[in-house]
Design an enzyme around this catalytic site. Structure first.
Site, short mmCIF file in Angstrom:
data_model
loop_
_atom_site.label_atom_id
_atom_site.label_comp_id
_atom_site.label_asym_id
_atom_site.label_seq_id
_atom_site.Cartn_x
_atom_site.Cartn_y
_atom_site.Cartn_z
N TYR A 128 0.86 -1.18 0.00
CA TYR A 128 0.00 0.00 0.00
C TYR A 128 0.89 1.22 0.00
O TYR A 128 1.81 1.33 0.81
CB TYR A 128 -0.92 0.01 1.22
CG TYR A 128 -1.80 1.24 1.30
CD1 TYR A 128 -2.85 1.42 0.40
CD2 TYR A 128 -1.57 2.24 2.24
CE1 TYR A 128 -3.65 2.55 0.44
CE2 TYR A 128 -2.37 3.37 2.29
CZ TYR A 128 -3.41 3.53 1.39
OH TYR A 128 -4.20 4.65 1.45
N ASP A 146 9.36 2.82 -0.01
CA ASP A 146 8.27 3.52 0.66
C ASP A 146 8.40 3.20 2.15
O ASP A 146 7.95 2.17 2.62
CB ASP A 146 6.92 3.07 0.11
CG ASP A 146 5.77 3.79 0.81
OD1 ASP A 146 6.03 4.49 1.80
OD2 ASP A 146 4.62 3.64 0.36
N LYS A 177 4.13 9.51 8.52
CA LYS A 177 3.83 8.99 9.86
C LYS A 177 4.77 9.53 10.94
O LYS A 177 4.59 10.65 11.37
CB LYS A 177 3.77 7.47 9.80
CG LYS A 177 2.66 7.05 8.82
CD LYS A 177 2.19 5.63 8.84
CE LYS A 177 0.92 5.53 7.99
NZ LYS A 177 0.94 4.57 6.93
#
Ligand SMILES: *Cc1c(COP(=O)(O)O)cnc(C)c1O
Length: 442
Positions: free
Chosen positions: A155, A250, A278
């Site tokens: 994702y 990522d 994050k």
């Protein structure tokens, strides 16, 4: 000290959350601002949260939970850590946004560039999705190629090209590819199974000269938690180099989560471009993409690749991120995280075995996951074979005992520095009871 944690199993009163959800559903799709929050997969009511402190959350009905979601990764110090709250108060007193450069950006950029071997220069953005979109644009510009390769179950945010066979909420809701994404875009996305270098070699044989980049979660964290097998990341690096494709890590989830300096430092494989998010925002919206200086200097205004943002580098987010990284830099932080996650997953494995339930666990740094599956789980196909009904029963039994896990088998769990050994032990006792409930199914 933590009432609610030691009370016996009983159905949660969620009266106020239920009322709020009814109202929210009229106003927002599913009543939420992001899909997995709706608890669709576990067929339950999402508790509406009023506050968090340390490792604990409190909902609108006064229920307390030991939290293993941590706002989906950012809160590695726990909720409302005093160092971050202080930094935020200080920053807020000076104003919330200027749309002009600030020293805080320089300080956070220096911290990140010092920690990640793959980042000499970076650009701040506001979300992981934006970081990934921008990194792909840069990769395409730098190589003059259009195709990208992603892994099934990976994702990378909700950008058009990356929703194919995506993990996280896309997998939770069983959406193979979102309507509204033109086929012309998805045709440019090539897929391969995670942890499978021979499938990757096949994809490169077919598309190698057209691939601008391979994008990968170096530790997969959006189909549960799946660590890279031995040699997988090295193999990726090697095949990208051979074909002139860029390697993009990522690390929106893994950056400062699996080690200081992220997965690239933990596994000693340096990507061309890195996406972060994050943790680097310390619970506020901040993200970044970065890489070698020569690549990053192709971004405007140094170069022609356009990318901009009104609130990018926001001083509150920079302050929160900086305070978080300063706390993580202290010796022993990652050792402690690693120990807590290992205690948790080993304990889960033992309790499941004692109850006669098949469980496959993984932990890397402050990231962990478990599958109701005999194992091994190496890729998305394996992950999808885990038992969703067992997960649902386990999840609900844990929530009712005051343990807040991600409401989907395709999400990882997060341990913070606020989780104490006693919290882990209490969790395991409750898990024992939950596994017994799972064992009594059917
Ligand atoms: C969370 C996540 C994203 C998306 O970040 P947002 O801030 O939610 O847009 C991208 N990639 C990975 C690996 C993530 O875990």
């Amino acid at each position: 000290m933590h009432p609610g944690l030691d009370c016996p199993v009983m159905p949660l009163p969620l009266t106020r959350s239920k009322a709020l959800l009814r109202r929210a559903r009229k106003l927002m799709p599913g009543g939420v601002s992001s899909p997995v929050r709706a608890h669709t997969q576990v067929a339950g009511t999402p508790p509406f949260i009023v506050r968090g402190r340390g490792a604990y959350l409190e909902d609108a009905d006064g229920n307390r939970y030991l939290d293993y979601v941590g706002s989906w990764g950012p809160l590695i110090l726990g909720h409302a850590p005093p160092v971050v709250m202080r930094a935020l108060r200080r920053a807020a007193a000076a104003g919330t946004s200027f749309g002009a450069p600030t020293e805080l950006e320089v300080l956070l950029a220096a911290k990140i560039c010092g920690a990640l071997p793959g980042i000499e220069q970076l650009r701040f953005v506001c979300s992981g999705t934006e970081a990934v979109m921008s990194a792909l644009r840069l990769a395409r510009a730098a190589t003059g190629r259009s195709r990208i390769l992603k892994f099934e179950g990976g994702y990378h945010g909700h950008a058009d090209a990356l929703l194919l066979e995506a993990g996280s909420g896309v997998a939770t809701l069983g959406i193979p590819a979102s309507p509204g994404v033109p086929e012309a875009f998805t045709r440019l996305t090539v897929q391969a199974p995670y942890n499978d270098l021979s499938a990757l070699a096949g994809a490169f044989k077919r598309y190698g000269d057209e691939l601008a980049a391979v994008i990968v979660e170096p530790v997969a964290g959006n189909m549960g938690c799946i660590p890279p097998g031995p040699g997988f990341l090295e193999g990726l690096r090697e095949i990208c180099d051979r074909h002139g494709a860029l390697l993009i890590f990522d690390e929106v989830m893994t950056g400062f989560r699996v080690a200081w300096g992220g997965a690239q430092r933990r596994y000693s494989v340096t990507p061309d471009l890195t996406c972060l998010g994050k943790i680097i925002g310390g619970g506020l919206p901040a993200a970044a993409y970065g890489g070698r200086r020569a690549l990053m200097e192709q971004v405007a205004p140094s170069g022609p690749v356009y990318q901009a943002g009104t609130l990018a580098g926001n001083p509150l987010a920079m302050a929160a991120g900086l305070a978080t990284l300063e706390a993580l830099e202290k010796p022993g932080a990652y050792k402690r995280l690693e120990r807590r996650s290992a205690e948790l997953t080993q304990g889960l494995q033992e309790r499941a075995a004692a109850a006669g339930v098949e469980l496959c666990c993984a932990a890397v740094g402050g990231l962990f996951g478990f599958f109701f599956h005999e194992g091994p789980v190496r890729n998305f196909d394996d992950a999808r074979r885990a038992d969703p009904a067992r997960f649902r029963v386990f999840f609900r039994a844990m929530l009712e005992q005051g343990v807040y896990l991600a409401p989907s088998p395709f999400e990882a769990g997060f341990v913070s520095l606020a989780h104490r050994r006693s919290d882990i032990r209490a969790t395991l006792e409750k898990a024992g009871r939950a596994f017994e409930k799972v064992a009594r199914m059917r």
